[in-house]
Design an enzyme around this catalytic site. Sequence first.
Site: not given
Length: 298
Positions: A54, A98, A121
Amino acid sequence: MSGAVIDGKAFAAGLRARVADFAATFEQAAGRKAGLAVVLVGDDPASQVYVASKAKQTALCGMASFEHRLPEDTAQDALLALIDRLNGDPAVDGILVQLPLPRHLDEQAVVARISPAKDVDGLTPISTGRLALGLPGLVPCTPLGSLMLLKDRLGDLSGLDAVVIGRSILVGKPMAQLLLAENCTVTVAHSRTKNLPDAVRRADIVVAAVGRPEMVRGDWIKPGATVIDVGINRLPPEEGQAKGRLVGDVAYAEALEVARAVTPVPGGVGPMTIAVLLRNAVVAAHRNAGVALADGAL
Ligand code: NDP
Protein backbone atom coordinates in the site's frame (compact mmCIF):
# COMPACT_ATOMS: atom_id res chain seq x y z
CA MET A 1 -20.07 -21.29 -24.91
CA SER A 2 -17.19 -19.71 -23.05
CA GLY A 3 -17.40 -16.49 -21.11
CA ALA A 4 -14.95 -13.62 -20.93
CA VAL A 5 -12.26 -13.15 -18.32
CA ILE A 6 -12.65 -9.88 -16.41
CA ASP A 7 -9.14 -8.47 -16.19
CA GLY A 8 -9.08 -6.74 -12.80
CA LYS A 9 -5.35 -6.20 -13.04
CA ALA A 10 -5.68 -4.09 -16.19
CA PHE A 11 -8.71 -2.20 -14.86
CA ALA A 12 -6.87 -1.47 -11.60
CA ALA A 13 -3.84 -0.16 -13.53
CA GLY A 14 -6.14 2.23 -15.42
CA LEU A 15 -7.75 3.37 -12.17
CA ARG A 16 -4.34 3.96 -10.56
CA ALA A 17 -3.32 6.07 -13.56
CA ARG A 18 -6.48 8.20 -13.19
CA VAL A 19 -5.79 8.51 -9.44
CA ALA A 20 -2.25 9.70 -10.23
CA ASP A 21 -3.66 12.39 -12.57
CA PHE A 22 -6.06 13.57 -9.88
CA ALA A 23 -3.29 13.49 -7.25
CA ALA A 24 -1.17 15.75 -9.49
CA THR A 25 -3.92 18.32 -10.09
CA PHE A 26 -4.77 18.18 -6.37
CA GLU A 27 -1.18 18.99 -5.47
CA GLN A 28 -1.25 22.01 -7.78
CA ALA A 29 -4.55 23.27 -6.41
CA ALA A 30 -3.90 22.58 -2.70
CA GLY A 31 -0.15 23.28 -2.58
CA ARG A 32 0.51 19.93 -0.91
CA LYS A 33 0.33 16.24 -1.73
CA ALA A 34 -2.69 14.14 -0.80
CA GLY A 35 -1.63 11.97 2.16
CA LEU A 36 -2.51 8.44 3.25
CA ALA A 37 -1.53 7.07 6.68
CA VAL A 38 -1.41 3.32 7.26
CA VAL A 39 -1.27 1.95 10.79
CA LEU A 40 0.01 -1.57 11.43
CA VAL A 41 0.03 -3.10 14.90
CA GLY A 42 2.11 -6.24 15.40
CA ASP A 43 4.18 -8.26 12.96
CA ASP A 44 1.73 -10.52 11.14
CA PRO A 45 3.67 -11.40 7.95
CA ALA A 46 0.68 -11.10 5.57
CA SER A 47 -0.24 -7.68 7.02
CA GLN A 48 3.39 -6.53 6.65
CA VAL A 49 3.28 -7.40 2.95
CA TYR A 50 -0.07 -5.58 2.46
CA VAL A 51 1.16 -2.47 4.26
CA ALA A 52 4.42 -2.33 2.29
CA SER A 53 2.50 -2.73 -0.94
CA LYS A 54 0.00 0.00 0.00
CA ALA A 55 2.84 2.41 0.89
CA LYS A 56 4.60 1.71 -2.40
CA GLN A 57 1.47 2.19 -4.51
CA THR A 58 0.59 5.38 -2.63
CA ALA A 59 3.97 6.89 -3.46
CA LEU A 60 3.77 5.71 -7.08
CA CYS A 61 0.47 7.59 -7.45
CA GLY A 62 2.17 10.80 -6.29
CA MET A 63 0.67 10.86 -2.81
CA ALA A 64 2.45 11.15 0.54
CA SER A 65 2.56 7.90 2.47
CA PHE A 66 2.81 7.83 6.27
CA GLU A 67 3.53 4.45 7.81
CA HIS A 68 3.03 3.82 11.52
CA ARG A 69 4.26 0.43 12.70
CA LEU A 70 3.47 -0.26 16.33
CA PRO A 71 4.55 -3.21 18.48
CA GLU A 72 2.23 -6.17 19.07
CA ASP A 73 1.69 -5.19 22.73
CA THR A 74 0.52 -1.63 21.94
CA ALA A 75 -2.16 -0.52 24.42
CA GLN A 76 -5.62 0.55 23.26
CA ASP A 77 -5.10 4.09 24.61
CA ALA A 78 -1.84 4.51 22.73
CA LEU A 79 -3.46 3.39 19.47
CA LEU A 80 -6.44 5.71 20.00
CA ALA A 81 -4.04 8.58 20.74
CA LEU A 82 -2.24 7.96 17.43
CA ILE A 83 -5.57 7.97 15.57
CA ASP A 84 -6.55 11.24 17.26
CA ARG A 85 -3.23 12.72 16.16
CA LEU A 86 -3.74 11.56 12.56
CA ASN A 87 -7.34 12.85 12.61
CA GLY A 88 -5.98 16.28 13.47
CA ASP A 89 -3.02 16.24 11.05
CA PRO A 90 -3.80 18.38 7.96
CA ALA A 91 -1.20 16.46 5.88
CA VAL A 92 -3.18 13.24 6.34
CA ASP A 93 -6.31 12.81 4.19
CA GLY A 94 -6.90 9.12 4.74
CA ILE A 95 -6.29 6.74 7.64
CA LEU A 96 -6.22 3.00 7.27
CA VAL A 97 -5.79 0.70 10.23
CA GLN A 98 -4.62 -2.67 8.95
CA LEU A 99 -6.99 -5.40 10.21
CA PRO A 100 -7.13 -7.75 11.98
CA LEU A 101 -5.70 -6.10 15.10
CA PRO A 102 -4.08 -8.18 17.88
CA ARG A 103 -6.76 -9.75 20.05
CA HIS A 104 -6.30 -7.52 23.11
CA LEU A 105 -7.40 -4.47 21.09
CA ASP A 106 -11.03 -3.47 20.54
CA GLU A 107 -11.21 -3.33 16.76
CA GLN A 108 -14.65 -1.71 16.59
CA ALA A 109 -13.67 1.09 18.98
CA VAL A 110 -10.44 1.72 17.07
CA VAL A 111 -12.16 1.90 13.68
CA ALA A 112 -14.94 4.10 15.09
CA ARG A 113 -12.32 6.61 16.28
CA ILE A 114 -11.22 7.38 12.70
CA SER A 115 -12.64 10.67 11.45
CA PRO A 116 -15.33 9.86 8.81
CA ALA A 117 -13.67 12.45 6.52
CA LYS A 118 -10.50 10.30 6.55
CA ASP A 119 -12.17 6.88 6.62
CA VAL A 120 -10.70 5.52 3.37
CA ASP A 121 -11.68 1.96 4.31
CA GLY A 122 -15.32 3.03 4.71
CA LEU A 123 -15.75 0.99 7.87
CA THR A 124 -16.70 3.55 10.53
CA PRO A 125 -20.32 3.54 11.74
CA ILE A 126 -20.81 6.95 10.07
CA SER A 127 -19.57 5.73 6.66
CA THR A 128 -21.61 2.54 6.98
CA GLY A 129 -24.70 4.55 7.91
CA ARG A 130 -24.23 6.99 5.05
CA LEU A 131 -24.01 4.10 2.59
CA ALA A 132 -27.23 2.62 3.99
CA LEU A 133 -28.94 6.02 3.72
CA GLY A 134 -27.75 6.52 0.14
CA LEU A 135 -25.69 9.59 1.12
CA PRO A 136 -22.27 10.33 -0.39
CA GLY A 137 -19.33 9.06 1.65
CA LEU A 138 -16.35 6.75 1.57
CA VAL A 139 -17.21 3.15 0.65
CA PRO A 140 -15.24 -0.04 1.49
CA CYS A 141 -12.64 -0.71 -1.19
CA THR A 142 -13.30 -4.34 -2.18
CA PRO A 143 -17.05 -3.97 -2.81
CA LEU A 144 -16.59 -0.63 -4.58
CA GLY A 145 -13.91 -2.20 -6.80
CA SER A 146 -16.24 -5.12 -7.53
CA LEU A 147 -19.02 -2.69 -8.50
CA MET A 148 -16.66 -0.82 -10.82
CA LEU A 149 -15.82 -4.08 -12.63
CA LEU A 150 -19.54 -4.91 -12.95
CA LYS A 151 -20.49 -1.49 -14.32
CA ASP A 152 -17.58 -1.54 -16.74
CA ARG A 153 -18.78 -4.89 -18.06
CA LEU A 154 -22.57 -4.46 -17.92
CA GLY A 155 -23.24 -0.71 -17.97
CA ASP A 156 -26.63 -0.06 -16.35
CA LEU A 157 -27.35 -2.68 -13.67
CA SER A 158 -30.93 -1.53 -13.11
CA GLY A 159 -33.46 -4.35 -12.71
CA LEU A 160 -30.89 -7.16 -12.68
CA ASP A 161 -31.14 -9.96 -10.12
CA ALA A 162 -28.01 -10.09 -7.95
CA VAL A 163 -26.96 -12.57 -5.31
CA VAL A 164 -24.24 -11.66 -2.82
CA ILE A 165 -22.90 -14.70 -0.97
CA GLY A 166 -21.50 -13.50 2.37
CA ARG A 167 -22.71 -10.81 4.76
CA SER A 168 -19.52 -9.45 6.33
CA ILE A 169 -19.18 -5.79 7.25
CA LEU A 170 -16.10 -5.63 5.01
CA VAL A 171 -17.55 -7.11 1.81
CA GLY A 172 -21.01 -8.72 1.72
CA LYS A 173 -23.16 -6.04 3.37
CA PRO A 174 -21.67 -3.00 1.60
CA MET A 175 -21.74 -4.92 -1.69
CA ALA A 176 -25.47 -5.55 -1.24
CA GLN A 177 -26.05 -1.85 -0.46
CA LEU A 178 -24.12 -0.76 -3.54
CA LEU A 179 -26.07 -3.12 -5.81
CA LEU A 180 -29.34 -1.97 -4.28
CA ALA A 181 -28.35 1.63 -4.99
CA GLU A 182 -27.84 0.57 -8.63
CA ASN A 183 -31.45 -0.71 -8.63
CA CYS A 184 -30.61 -4.41 -8.63
CA THR A 185 -32.92 -6.86 -6.88
CA VAL A 186 -30.54 -8.18 -4.26
CA THR A 187 -30.47 -11.46 -2.38
CA VAL A 188 -27.91 -11.71 0.43
CA ALA A 189 -26.97 -15.34 1.12
CA HIS A 190 -24.95 -16.65 4.08
CA SER A 191 -24.14 -19.82 5.98
CA ARG A 192 -27.78 -20.37 6.99
CA THR A 193 -29.24 -19.86 3.52
CA LYS A 194 -31.37 -22.80 2.40
CA ASN A 195 -30.69 -24.08 -1.09
CA LEU A 196 -27.90 -21.72 -2.06
CA PRO A 197 -27.48 -23.25 -5.55
CA ASP A 198 -31.07 -22.29 -6.43
CA ALA A 199 -30.58 -18.72 -5.16
CA VAL A 200 -27.48 -18.44 -7.33
CA ARG A 201 -29.28 -19.93 -10.37
CA ARG A 202 -31.74 -17.01 -10.40
CA ALA A 203 -29.02 -14.35 -10.45
CA ASP A 204 -27.76 -12.26 -13.37
CA ILE A 205 -24.93 -11.08 -11.08
CA VAL A 206 -23.16 -13.35 -8.60
CA VAL A 207 -20.75 -11.91 -6.04
CA ALA A 208 -19.05 -14.61 -3.96
CA ALA A 209 -17.37 -13.41 -0.73
CA VAL A 210 -17.29 -16.50 1.44
CA GLY A 211 -13.76 -17.80 1.94
CA ARG A 212 -14.48 -21.38 0.81
CA PRO A 213 -12.37 -22.66 -2.08
CA GLU A 214 -14.37 -23.24 -5.29
CA MET A 215 -17.67 -23.59 -3.43
CA VAL A 216 -19.80 -22.09 -6.21
CA ARG A 217 -20.01 -24.67 -9.00
CA GLY A 218 -20.56 -24.07 -12.70
CA ASP A 219 -24.00 -25.73 -12.68
CA TRP A 220 -25.20 -23.20 -10.06
CA ILE A 221 -24.69 -20.35 -12.49
CA LYS A 222 -27.38 -19.01 -14.80
CA PRO A 223 -26.16 -19.01 -18.41
CA GLY A 224 -24.97 -15.51 -19.27
CA ALA A 225 -24.58 -14.35 -15.66
CA THR A 226 -21.63 -12.17 -14.61
CA VAL A 227 -19.57 -13.58 -11.74
CA ILE A 228 -17.39 -11.58 -9.33
CA ASP A 229 -15.22 -13.85 -7.19
CA VAL A 230 -13.97 -11.98 -4.12
CA GLY A 231 -12.65 -15.06 -2.31
CA ILE A 232 -8.93 -15.63 -1.85
CA ASN A 233 -8.13 -19.15 -0.63
CA ARG A 234 -4.85 -20.99 -0.62
CA LEU A 235 -5.11 -24.71 -1.36
CA PRO A 236 -2.77 -27.18 0.37
CA PRO A 237 0.52 -27.51 -1.57
CA GLU A 238 0.73 -30.20 -4.22
CA GLU A 239 3.59 -32.65 -4.06
CA GLY A 240 6.97 -31.02 -4.63
CA GLN A 241 5.59 -27.48 -4.23
CA ALA A 242 6.26 -25.19 -1.29
CA LYS A 243 2.98 -23.26 -1.58
CA GLY A 244 -0.52 -24.27 -2.63
CA ARG A 245 -2.41 -22.55 -5.47
CA LEU A 246 -4.59 -19.51 -4.84
CA VAL A 247 -8.23 -20.06 -5.79
CA GLY A 248 -11.43 -18.11 -5.33
CA ASP A 249 -14.83 -19.09 -3.97
CA VAL A 250 -15.98 -20.02 -7.48
CA ALA A 251 -14.95 -23.05 -9.55
CA TYR A 252 -13.43 -20.80 -12.18
CA ALA A 253 -13.10 -23.10 -15.21
CA GLU A 254 -16.64 -24.44 -14.74
CA ALA A 255 -18.07 -20.94 -14.29
CA LEU A 256 -16.34 -19.69 -17.42
CA GLU A 257 -18.20 -22.35 -19.44
CA VAL A 258 -21.63 -20.91 -18.60
CA ALA A 259 -21.16 -17.32 -17.49
CA ARG A 260 -20.96 -14.19 -19.63
CA ALA A 261 -17.87 -13.09 -17.70
CA VAL A 262 -15.93 -14.13 -14.59
CA THR A 263 -13.16 -12.54 -12.49
CA PRO A 264 -10.11 -14.79 -12.10
CA VAL A 265 -8.25 -15.38 -8.81
CA PRO A 266 -5.63 -13.98 -8.71
CA GLY A 267 -5.95 -11.01 -11.08
CA GLY A 268 -9.62 -10.14 -10.62
CA VAL A 269 -10.97 -8.33 -7.57
CA GLY A 270 -7.67 -8.47 -5.62
CA PRO A 271 -5.82 -5.74 -7.56
CA MET A 272 -8.91 -3.52 -7.38
CA THR A 273 -8.81 -3.30 -3.59
CA ILE A 274 -5.60 -1.25 -3.31
CA ALA A 275 -6.48 0.81 -6.40
CA VAL A 276 -9.80 1.81 -4.80
CA LEU A 277 -8.03 2.60 -1.53
CA LEU A 278 -5.88 5.10 -3.46
CA ARG A 279 -9.00 6.40 -5.19
CA ASN A 280 -10.70 6.91 -1.82
CA ALA A 281 -7.62 8.73 -0.49
CA VAL A 282 -7.51 11.20 -3.37
CA VAL A 283 -11.29 11.76 -3.17
CA ALA A 284 -10.98 12.39 0.60
CA ALA A 285 -8.10 14.82 -0.05
CA HIS A 286 -10.24 16.90 -2.40
CA ARG A 287 -13.12 16.99 0.09
CA ASN A 288 -10.87 17.76 3.07
CA ALA A 289 -9.09 20.60 1.28
CA GLY A 290 -12.27 21.97 -0.33
CA VAL A 291 -10.92 21.33 -3.85
CA ALA A 292 -13.69 20.56 -6.35
CA LEU A 293 -13.78 17.05 -7.80
CA ALA A 294 -16.17 16.29 -10.63
CA ASP A 295 -18.75 13.78 -9.41
CA GLY A 296 -18.22 10.29 -10.79
CA ALA A 297 -14.82 11.34 -12.16
CA LEU A 298 -13.15 8.43 -10.43
P1 NDP B 1 -15.99 -13.42 6.47
O1 NDP B 1 -15.45 -14.70 6.99
O2 NDP B 1 -16.09 -12.22 7.35
O3 NDP B 1 -17.47 -13.69 5.91
C1 NDP B 1 -17.78 -14.84 5.18
C2 NDP B 1 -19.25 -14.87 4.87
O4 NDP B 1 -19.50 -16.08 4.14
C3 NDP B 1 -20.14 -14.90 6.11
O5 NDP B 1 -21.21 -14.00 5.95
C4 NDP B 1 -20.63 -16.35 6.16
O6 NDP B 1 -21.95 -16.50 6.65
C5 NDP B 1 -20.62 -16.74 4.70
N1 NDP B 1 -20.50 -18.19 4.55
C6 NDP B 1 -19.64 -19.03 5.17
N2 NDP B 1 -19.84 -20.30 4.78
C7 NDP B 1 -20.88 -20.26 3.92
C8 NDP B 1 -21.57 -21.25 3.19
N3 NDP B 1 -21.24 -22.54 3.27
N4 NDP B 1 -22.58 -20.86 2.39
C9 NDP B 1 -22.92 -19.57 2.27
N5 NDP B 1 -22.30 -18.58 2.95
C10 NDP B 1 -21.30 -18.92 3.75
O7 NDP B 1 -15.16 -13.11 5.16
P2 NDP B 1 -14.93 -11.73 4.32
O8 NDP B 1 -16.22 -11.19 3.85
O9 NDP B 1 -14.01 -10.84 5.06
O10 NDP B 1 -14.10 -12.33 3.08
C11 NDP B 1 -14.67 -13.29 2.21
C12 NDP B 1 -13.60 -13.77 1.26
O11 NDP B 1 -13.13 -12.70 0.49
C13 NDP B 1 -12.35 -14.37 1.93
O12 NDP B 1 -11.87 -15.42 1.10
C14 NDP B 1 -11.37 -13.24 1.93
O13 NDP B 1 -10.02 -13.68 1.90
C15 NDP B 1 -11.73 -12.56 0.63
N6 NDP B 1 -11.39 -11.14 0.59
C16 NDP B 1 -10.78 -10.68 -0.52
C17 NDP B 1 -10.46 -9.36 -0.66
C18 NDP B 1 -9.83 -8.90 -1.92
O14 NDP B 1 -9.18 -7.89 -1.93
N7 NDP B 1 -10.04 -9.62 -3.02
C19 NDP B 1 -10.72 -8.39 0.41
C20 NDP B 1 -11.49 -8.94 1.50
C21 NDP B 1 -11.79 -10.27 1.59
P3 NDP B 1 -22.37 -16.17 8.20
O15 NDP B 1 -22.46 -14.67 8.27
O16 NDP B 1 -23.68 -16.84 8.34
O17 NDP B 1 -21.29 -16.74 9.06
